[in-house]
Design a protein around this motif. Structure first.
Motif, mmCIF file in Angstrom:
data_model
loop_
_atom_site.group_PDB
_atom_site.id
_atom_site.type_symbol
_atom_site.label_atom_id
_atom_site.label_comp_id
_atom_site.label_asym_id
_atom_site.label_seq_id
_atom_site.Cartn_x
_atom_site.Cartn_y
_atom_site.Cartn_z
ATOM 1 N N HIS B 255 0.889 -1.297 -0.126
ATOM 2 C CA HIS B 255 0.150 0.064 -0.027
ATOM 3 C C HIS B 255 0.787 1.206 0.033
ATOM 4 O O HIS B 255 1.750 1.359 0.867
ATOM 5 C CB HIS B 255 -0.635 -0.139 1.248
ATOM 6 N N CYS B 310 -8.052 -3.746 -1.228
ATOM 7 C CA CYS B 310 -7.768 -4.723 -0.815
ATOM 8 C C CYS B 310 -8.536 -5.524 0.358
ATOM 9 O O CYS B 310 -9.564 -4.656 0.960
ATOM 10 C CB CYS B 310 -6.227 -4.100 -0.043
ATOM 11 N N CYS B 312 -8.123 -6.075 3.311
ATOM 12 C CA CYS B 312 -7.884 -5.593 4.654
ATOM 13 C C CYS B 312 -8.610 -4.118 4.752
ATOM 14 O O CYS B 312 -8.694 -3.862 5.834
ATOM 15 C CB CYS B 312 -6.130 -4.948 4.663
HETATM 16 ZN ZN LIG Z 1 -4.072 -4.297 2.266
#
Ligand SMILES: [Zn+2]
Lengths: 140, 434
Positions: B255, B310, B312
């Protein structure tokens, strides 16, 4: 009776073969027979030198790769059918010939050929049994 | 899932663009006033700060290069008076003169936050012991990791690099849980730990490794030998240092801290911005940095960007691990070729093939010729004509399928490939000589 042949790696580059031959002659190595096989990518120089070990050392010093191989040297009657007779003996015994080439000199009505078979001991045996003369290393 | 600065890390993409546009305008305007080289390059393009209204205009701006840092060494590109510079870092690189960069108080805060994001992403918090095995000095690695650890309230162990036995004893005695160092040093630590037979006395759970290229195989080995999960971090001192981008817990690309750095992927030859997802040269613009800002800095790293959300939850774009350097990249008949790809094929082809090679590119009748010379070995030569031909054919085929373009494979004498200072000269591009 086997004799020692030297196979030498020859780069696919202008003048490489010349450089190898020059190097050997500068160092007093006498070449008795030779042949060159090449692909588009590289070549292999096969030769019988008067002193195989010395030749190998000279080449190694010059950074050239070589390997020793056992081959047989066959006396062939220098007349029509002489070569055919030898080939028939070998072929009838189920042996394949990988390559052959001639010696530079000749001796009382005989030509001398280097012969590399897939089964060298068997080739030696059948040729001897059929009365074909093979050269000793010290005859070369 | 813990996130250090959710207001930035989870920001919706439209908002990221707005935020970046605002910061870019601010940066261009102030740099035009304070950085002579930037003003000169803008003037050459006939550009004024007001021509840049946002991220869409980024592509109009002039590039900056590593050479600029050498030409304006030491402080010629700093954008604030030296009284506002709180710290400098330097890197010598592998070639040439060292370069120096400077940070204001705000810059150091921002950097600490970027590194903190990664520490949080890999599961660290105030209860962790962060073992800083990067050199603490002019190199950005050590202080970057140290400040990040302090920022999240963890206990920093600023042991710096070197003295492996003591590193390992300290890990055991102090209870290090997060290791920060270069991947090659992590490999070495792993080997020594194995020799000492102390793996079970370690409490390491995560490792943050960067500052040099490393492979997935190395990752697996490090994870196995050190008993931790290994994460990749990216950074360069020109832009900030480690933490420009980082892997999250899903390890699926790094990232980029887009609230501070705008990445672009360009064609290294034409300078054109490439379509989303393309591989090309990575370029960064620092939009918040005060002390040493750079516009469209050419990193010379080759990678691609992935804008997909993503798992996450972070919305910041992910860059993949750089695949090589533009310095090394060759474009042959329109195909990008990296010497490292050829080395990899030779290493994996097996048999008696040596990885000693040289690439020769030339141009004949307006077409590029591409030849790979490989050093012959005693063992390969002993395979005889058929064996050698089979091997060269296999190398050609593997190179063709890997590169998408087939070179002529040529065998050369051992040790005949030109070496300087022990390093072989891998590329001869004769096209440039004409
Ligand atoms: Zn991520």
């Amino acid at each position: 009776m086997f004799i020692k042949q030297l196979s030498v790696f020859v780069e696919n580059k202008h003048g490489r073969l010349q450089a190898i031959i020059d190097k050997l002659s500068e160092n007093g190595v006498n070449i008795r027979a030779l042949s060159i096989a090449d692909t588009t990518d590289f070549g292999i120089l096969r030769m019988i030198a008067d002193d195989n070990e010395k030749a190998k050392g000279v080449l190694a010093d010059a950074g050239v790769i070589s390997t020793s191989t056992d081959v047989i040297a066959v006396y062939i009657d220098d007349k029509t059918g002489g070569l055919a007779q030898v080939l028939k003996i070998v072929t009838d015994a189920g042996i394949s010939i990988e390559y052959m080439y001639a010696f530079l000199g000749r001796k009382e009505g005989k030509a001398l050929m280097v012969l590399k078979a897939d089964n060298e001991p068997l080739a030696e045996k059948v040729l001897s049994e059929n009365g074909i003369a093979l050269a000793n290393p010290d005859e070369l | 899932m813990a996130v250090w600065q959710p207001e930035y890390e989870l920001m919706p993409r439209e908002q990221i663009r707005e935020d970046q546009s605002k910061k870019l305008r601010w940066q261009v305007e102030r740099m035009y006033k304070t950085v002579e080289l930037f003003r000169k390059r803008m003037d050459e393009k006939g550009l004024k700060p007001e021509d840049i209204s946002g991220v869409d205009d980024l592509c109009k701006l002039p590039f900056s290069y590593k050479q600029d840092l050498r030409d304006y060494y030491p402080y010629g590109l700093f954008a604030v008076p030296m009284s506002e510079i709180r710290r400098v870092h330097a890197s010598s690189g592998t070639t040439g003169k060292q370069i120096v960069v400077g940070y204001t108080d705000n810059d150091l805060e921002m950097w600490a936050d970027c590194f903190a994001r990664m520490l949080i992403a890999v599961g660290a918090d105030e209860n962790d012991f962060v073992h800083v095995g990067y050199g603490l000095g002019l190199f950005t690695g050590g202080f970057g990791a140290h400040d990040g650890a302090v920022r999240i309230g963890a206990t920093a162990i600023p042991i710096s690099a070197g003295n492996t036995q003591r590193q390992i004893q300290t890990m055991i005695d102090f209870g290090s849980t997060v290791l920060c160092c270069t991947p090659s040093y992590a490999m070495y630590l792993g080997e020594v730990i194995e020799e000492m037979g102390v793996k079970d006395q370690l409490k390491l759970k995560a490792g943050i490794f960067g500052a040099e290229p490393w492979t997935e195989e190395m990752r697996a080995q490090i994870e196995e030998k050190l008993g931790l999960k290994a994460y990749d971090i990216y950074g360069l001192s020109e832009i900030m240092g480690p933490g420009v981008s980082y892997e999250c817990e899903y390890q699926c690309g790094m990232h980029v801290c887009e609230d501070n750095f705008i990445p672009e992927i360009i064609d290294p030859d034409t300078g054109e911005v490439l379509p989303e997802g393309s591989q090309g040269e990575l370029v960064f613009t620092t939009i918040t940095k005060e002390g040493f800002p750079l516009i469209r800095y050419r990193t010379r790293d080759i990678c691609s960007l992935n804008y997909e959300q993503c798992k996450c939850g972070r919305t910041h774009v992910r860059m993949n691990k750089p695949q090589g350097r533009t310095d090394d990249m060759l474009i042959i008949r329109g195909v990008n070729v990296f010497p490292s790809q050829i080395e990899e094929v030779l290493l994996n082809v097996g048999g008696n093939v040596t990885p000693n090679y040289q690439i020769i590119v030339d141009r004949e009748n307006n077409t590029d010729t591409f030849q790979v010379n490989v050093e012959m070995s005693e063992a390969l030569f002993a395979e005889g004509m058929k064996g050698i031909e089979k091997t060269t054919k296999l190398i050609s085929e593997k190179l063709r399928s890997t590169l998408g373009i087939g070179p002529k494979v040529n065998l050369v004498n051992p040790k005949s490939i030109e070496r300087s200072e022990g390093k072989a000269k891998r590329v001869i591009d004769k096209r440039k000589l004409k």
